[in-house]
Design a protein around this motif. Structure first.
Motif, PDB file in Angstrom:
ATOM      1  N   PHE A  13       0.825  -1.217   0.000  1.00 33.57           N
ATOM      2  CA  PHE A  13       0.000   0.000   0.000  1.00 33.57           C
ATOM      3  C   PHE A  13       0.856   1.263   0.000  1.00 33.57           C
ATOM      4  O   PHE A  13       0.339   2.379   0.062  1.00 33.57           O
ATOM      5  CB  PHE A  13      -0.954   0.016   1.193  1.00 33.57           C
ATOM      6  CG  PHE A  13      -1.931  -1.139   1.178  1.00 33.57           C
ATOM      7  CD1 PHE A  13      -2.759  -1.346   0.088  1.00 33.57           C
ATOM      8  CD2 PHE A  13      -2.012  -2.018   2.244  1.00 33.57           C
ATOM      9  CE1 PHE A  13      -3.645  -2.415   0.054  1.00 33.57           C
ATOM     10  CE2 PHE A  13      -2.896  -3.085   2.220  1.00 33.57           C
ATOM     11  CZ  PHE A  13      -3.716  -3.289   1.122  1.00 33.57           C
ATOM     12  N   ASP A  46      -3.396  -6.860   6.065  1.00 34.12           N
ATOM     13  CA  ASP A  46      -4.107  -7.473   4.947  1.00 34.12           C
ATOM     14  C   ASP A  46      -3.305  -8.722   4.559  1.00 34.12           C
ATOM     15  O   ASP A  46      -2.081  -8.629   4.369  1.00 34.12           O
ATOM     16  CB  ASP A  46      -4.152  -6.456   3.793  1.00 34.12           C
ATOM     17  CG  ASP A  46      -5.386  -6.563   2.929  1.00 34.12           C
ATOM     18  OD1 ASP A  46      -6.491  -6.812   3.461  1.00 34.12           O
ATOM     19  OD2 ASP A  46      -5.263  -6.375   1.690  1.00 34.12           O
ATOM     20  N   HIS A  48      -3.714 -12.056   2.202  1.00 28.60           N
ATOM     21  CA  HIS A  48      -4.504 -12.836   1.248  1.00 28.60           C
ATOM     22  C   HIS A  48      -3.787 -14.089   0.756  1.00 28.60           C
ATOM     23  O   HIS A  48      -2.576 -14.042   0.491  1.00 28.60           O
ATOM     24  CB  HIS A  48      -4.830 -11.984   0.017  1.00 28.60           C
ATOM     25  CG  HIS A  48      -5.625 -10.750   0.307  1.00 28.60           C
ATOM     26  ND1 HIS A  48      -6.809 -10.768   1.008  1.00 28.60           N
ATOM     27  CD2 HIS A  48      -5.411  -9.446  -0.021  1.00 28.60           C
ATOM     28  CE1 HIS A  48      -7.281  -9.530   1.086  1.00 28.60           C
ATOM     29  NE2 HIS A  48      -6.453  -8.706   0.486  1.00 28.60           N
ATOM     30  N   ASP A 113     -13.513 -11.001   0.817  1.00 29.60           N
ATOM     31  CA  ASP A 113     -12.553  -9.947   1.139  1.00 29.60           C
ATOM     32  C   ASP A 113     -12.872  -9.393   2.520  1.00 29.60           C
ATOM     33  O   ASP A 113     -13.969  -9.598   3.049  1.00 29.60           O
ATOM     34  CB  ASP A 113     -12.611  -8.841   0.074  1.00 29.60           C
ATOM     35  CG  ASP A 113     -11.303  -8.060   0.001  1.00 29.60           C
ATOM     36  OD1 ASP A 113     -10.342  -8.432   0.719  1.00 29.60           O
ATOM     37  OD2 ASP A 113     -11.236  -7.088  -0.772  1.00 29.60           O
TER      38      ASP A 113
HETATM   39 ZN    ZN Z   1      -6.683  -6.554   0.294  1.00 28.13          ZN
END
Ligand code: ZN
Ligand code: VGL
Length: 204
Positions: A13, A46, A48, A113
């Protein structure tokens, strides 16, 4: 009791990352200053799996930033980001994480998500954060991090829904900003009862 909630200050990010927030790294010095002022610091990450359903690459013919309909509602499709164990998923090297007492990982279920630190995007599956905060007698959250218009916004809105007093530290958040989404996020957060403050309000 109050806690600082640091949302997703991860390489992907930040500038050069897979889903970069413009100037996302510029809030890090303010966050590091702030964490020294809090006895309780909590972070989100985050996190994933490789073929996460929020990735455009998991859907034939779809490009990043298009939207699709998921069983739980509309989902923006993202470039692959914050893959478990990757460098992009690591916290930014400049972020002081030693004072963090809890790290909540989210978005680890392939088919759903999770923007919010409290609930996944179905608005139902919990991360467990409410229980942790309640057991520690925390009633007030000061929120910082990335991205204002997604994970920060949903964490703030869900925090309010869960009964916490939620503050957003304006100069310690930054957004992706898709078609005015940062302005809209501020509007929504304030409407729901979030309070906007500045990091200078906390510094000695
Ligand atoms: Zn994400
Ligand atoms: C985020 C989009 C996808 C965020 C996470 O941290 O705001 N945004 N995954």
């Amino acid at each position: 009791m109050k806690a600082l909630l640091i949302v997703d200050v991860q390489n992907d990010f930040c500038p050069g990352g897979a889903l970069e927030v413009p100037n996302g790294d510029q809030i890090i010095p303010a966050i590091n200053q702030l964490s020294k002022q809090f006895d309780i610091v909590v972070q989100t990450q985050d996190w994933h799996p490789k073929e996460h359903s929020s990735f455009a690459s998991s859907h034939q013919g779809k490009e990043p930033f298009e939207t699709i309909e998921m069983p739980y509602g509309e989902q923006v499709l993202w470039p692959n980001h914050c893959v478990q164990g990757s460098r992009g998923a690591d916290f930014h090297a400049d972020l002081e994480t030693n004072r963090s007492q809890l790290i909540i990982r989210k978005g680890f279920r392939k088919d759903i998500d999770s923007y919010s630190a409290f609930f996944e995007n179905d608005d139902e599956t919990t991360t467990g954060l409410t229980g942790y905060l309640r057991e520690r007698d925390i009633d007030t959250l000061y929120t910082v991090g990335l991205a204002t218009d997604f994970c920060v916004k949903w964490s703030v809105i869900d925090g309010i829904k869960e009964g916490f007093n939620v503050f957003v530290i304006e100069d310690a958040v930054k957004g992706i900003d898709i078609e005015g989404s940062v302005d809209k996020a501020w509007q929504e957060m304030l409407e729901k009862g979030a309070q906007k403050v500045l990091s200078a309000d906390f510094l000695p």
